[in-house]
Motif scaffolding. Structure first.
Motif, mmCIF file in Angstrom:
data_model
loop_
_atom_site.group_PDB
_atom_site.id
_atom_site.type_symbol
_atom_site.label_atom_id
_atom_site.label_comp_id
_atom_site.label_asym_id
_atom_site.label_seq_id
_atom_site.Cartn_x
_atom_site.Cartn_y
_atom_site.Cartn_z
ATOM 1 N N ALA A 39 0.745 -1.149 -0.024
ATOM 2 C CA ALA A 39 0.098 0.119 -0.095
ATOM 3 C C ALA A 39 0.840 1.307 -0.130
ATOM 4 C CB ALA A 39 -0.790 -0.027 1.226
ATOM 5 N N PRO A 40 0.447 2.219 -0.696
ATOM 6 C CA PRO A 40 1.250 3.336 -0.624
ATOM 7 C C PRO A 40 1.329 4.161 0.469
ATOM 8 C CG PRO A 40 -0.717 3.817 -1.880
ATOM 9 C CD PRO A 40 -0.795 2.434 -1.599
ATOM 10 N N PHE A 41 2.269 4.831 0.997
ATOM 11 C CA PHE A 41 2.513 5.776 2.200
ATOM 12 C C PHE A 41 2.913 7.079 2.039
ATOM 13 C CE2 PHE A 41 6.746 3.958 1.796
ATOM 14 C CZ PHE A 41 7.502 4.931 2.282
ATOM 15 N N THR A 42 2.556 7.883 3.133
ATOM 16 C CA THR A 42 3.028 9.177 2.935
ATOM 17 C C THR A 42 4.323 9.441 3.719
ATOM 18 O OG1 THR A 42 0.805 9.835 2.839
ATOM 19 C CG2 THR A 42 2.240 11.532 3.615
ATOM 20 N N LEU A 43 5.376 9.796 3.318
ATOM 21 C CA LEU A 43 6.613 10.150 3.757
ATOM 22 C C LEU A 43 6.506 11.590 4.541
ATOM 23 C CD1 LEU A 43 9.716 9.325 4.497
ATOM 24 C CD2 LEU A 43 10.215 10.451 2.357
ATOM 25 N N LEU A 44 6.870 11.627 5.808
ATOM 26 C CA LEU A 44 7.042 12.882 6.705
ATOM 27 C C LEU A 44 8.414 12.997 6.824
ATOM 28 C CD1 LEU A 44 3.894 12.365 8.666
ATOM 29 C CD2 LEU A 44 3.980 13.882 6.756
ATOM 30 N N ASN A 45 8.873 14.274 6.825
ATOM 31 C CA ASN A 45 10.418 14.527 7.225
ATOM 32 C C ASN A 45 10.529 15.669 8.215
ATOM 33 O OD1 ASN A 45 12.948 13.851 6.403
ATOM 34 N ND2 ASN A 45 12.851 16.098 5.349
ATOM 35 N N TRP A 46 11.715 15.336 8.935
ATOM 36 C CA TRP A 46 12.186 16.734 9.841
ATOM 37 C C TRP A 46 13.461 16.982 9.433
ATOM 38 C CZ3 TRP A 46 8.742 12.817 11.311
ATOM 39 C CH2 TRP A 46 7.935 13.006 12.121
ATOM 40 N N ASP A 47 13.646 18.021 8.926
ATOM 41 C CA ASP A 47 15.032 18.714 8.825
ATOM 42 C C ASP A 47 15.367 19.191 10.170
ATOM 43 O OD1 ASP A 47 17.231 19.935 7.821
ATOM 44 O OD2 ASP A 47 16.272 21.235 6.457
ATOM 45 N N LEU A 48 16.344 18.665 10.765
ATOM 46 C CA LEU A 48 16.662 18.615 12.182
ATOM 47 C C LEU A 48 17.939 19.403 12.091
ATOM 48 C CD1 LEU A 48 16.312 15.194 13.762
ATOM 49 C CD2 LEU A 48 14.540 17.137 13.813
ATOM 50 N N ILE A 49 18.694 19.708 11.234
ATOM 51 C CA ILE A 49 20.086 20.606 11.099
ATOM 52 C C ILE A 49 19.888 21.694 10.040
ATOM 53 C CG2 ILE A 49 22.603 20.267 11.002
ATOM 54 C CD1 ILE A 49 22.143 17.318 11.433
ATOM 55 N N ASP A 50 18.914 21.743 9.427
ATOM 56 C CA ASP A 50 18.491 22.972 8.595
ATOM 57 C C ASP A 50 19.708 23.128 7.549
ATOM 58 O OD1 ASP A 50 17.280 25.113 7.642
ATOM 59 O OD2 ASP A 50 18.305 26.638 8.923
ATOM 60 N N GLY A 51 20.180 22.037 6.835
ATOM 61 C CA GLY A 51 21.019 22.077 6.013
ATOM 62 C C GLY A 51 22.428 21.952 6.179
ATOM 63 N N VAL A 52 22.766 21.934 7.351
ATOM 64 C CA VAL A 52 24.058 21.410 7.919
ATOM 65 C C VAL A 52 24.351 20.295 7.863
ATOM 66 C CG1 VAL A 52 25.787 21.940 9.902
ATOM 67 C CG2 VAL A 52 24.098 23.528 9.287
ATOM 68 N N ARG A 53 25.696 19.911 7.251
ATOM 69 C CA ARG A 53 26.146 18.335 7.247
ATOM 70 C C ARG A 53 27.655 18.274 7.516
ATOM 71 N NH1 ARG A 53 25.645 16.715 1.406
ATOM 72 N NH2 ARG A 53 26.854 14.833 2.132
ATOM 73 N N GLU A 54 27.842 17.295 8.296
ATOM 74 C CA GLU A 54 29.238 17.058 8.740
ATOM 75 C C GLU A 54 30.413 17.095 7.730
ATOM 76 O OE1 GLU A 54 31.697 13.646 11.025
ATOM 77 O OE2 GLU A 54 29.647 13.949 11.895
#
Length: 142
Positions: free
Chosen positions: A127-142
Motif C-alpha cells: 500500500a502507498p504511504f506518505t513520507l513525513l520528514n524533519w529537517d533537524l539540522i537545517d542544511g548543515v552536514r558534517e
C-alpha cells in the motif's frame, strides 16, 4: 561485473560519483563502522565503480530485523544493463545471511526506472504511504 562489500573509506571516495553528493569523511567512517550498515559497490571489468547500494538493518522488538535499502545509484553509462538489479539481489542475499525477515525501500511514485528495478529484483508493491520528514539540522552536514 563484480560486486564487493566496502569496508574502507578510500573505496567509498573512489566511487564518489555514484552518490547523490560527495561522501563526507566523518560520516563515511561512521557508516562503515556501524554494525548492520552495508555498502556494496559494483565494478566493471576494468575495475571502475559503476554502481552502489547501501542498506541498513533495522530491528524492532515485535518484528525482528529487516533490511532498508537506503540508496541505490548506477553511473549513467551503465544504466539499463542489469547493474541495479544485481545490486538489489546481492543486498537481499546479505539480508538473508544476516537473518533479516524482509527488505524494503521507498521511492517516488513517478520514478519508473527505480520501480522497474525493484520489481525485477523480486519486490512486490504494498500500500502507498506518505513520507513525513524533519529537517533537524537545517542544511548543515558534517
Amino acid at each position: 561485473m563484480r560486486i564487493e562489500r566496502i569496508e574502507e573509506a578510500g573505496a567509498v571516495h573512489a566511487a564518489a560519483g555514484l552518490f547523490d553528493a560527495p561522501p563526507l569523511p566523518g560520516v563515511t567512517e561512521r557508516f562503515l563502522a556501524s554494525p548492520g550498515h552495508h555498502l556494496l559497490v559494483a565494478y566493471d571489468d576494468a575495475g571502475v565503480p559503476i554502481g552502489m547500494i547501501s542498506g541498513v538493518e533495522m530491528t524492532h522488538p515485535d518484528k525482528g530485523t529487516e533490511m532498508f535499502i537506503y540508496e541505490l545509484g548506477v553511473s549513467e553509462g551503465s544504466r539499463r544493463h542489469g547493474v541495479a538489479t544485481r545490486l538489489v539481489e546481492e543486498l537481499a542475499a546479505v539480508a538473508r545471511r544476516t537473518g533479516c525477515y524482509g527488505m524494503w525501500v521507498g521511492t517516488e511514485p513517478g520514478n519508473d526506472a527505480a520501480l522497474a528495478t525493484y520489481r525485477r529484483a523480486g519486490a512486490s508493491e504494498e500500500a502507498p504511504f506518505t513520507l513525513l520528514n524533519w529537517d533537524l539540522i537545517d542544511g548543515v552536514r558534517e
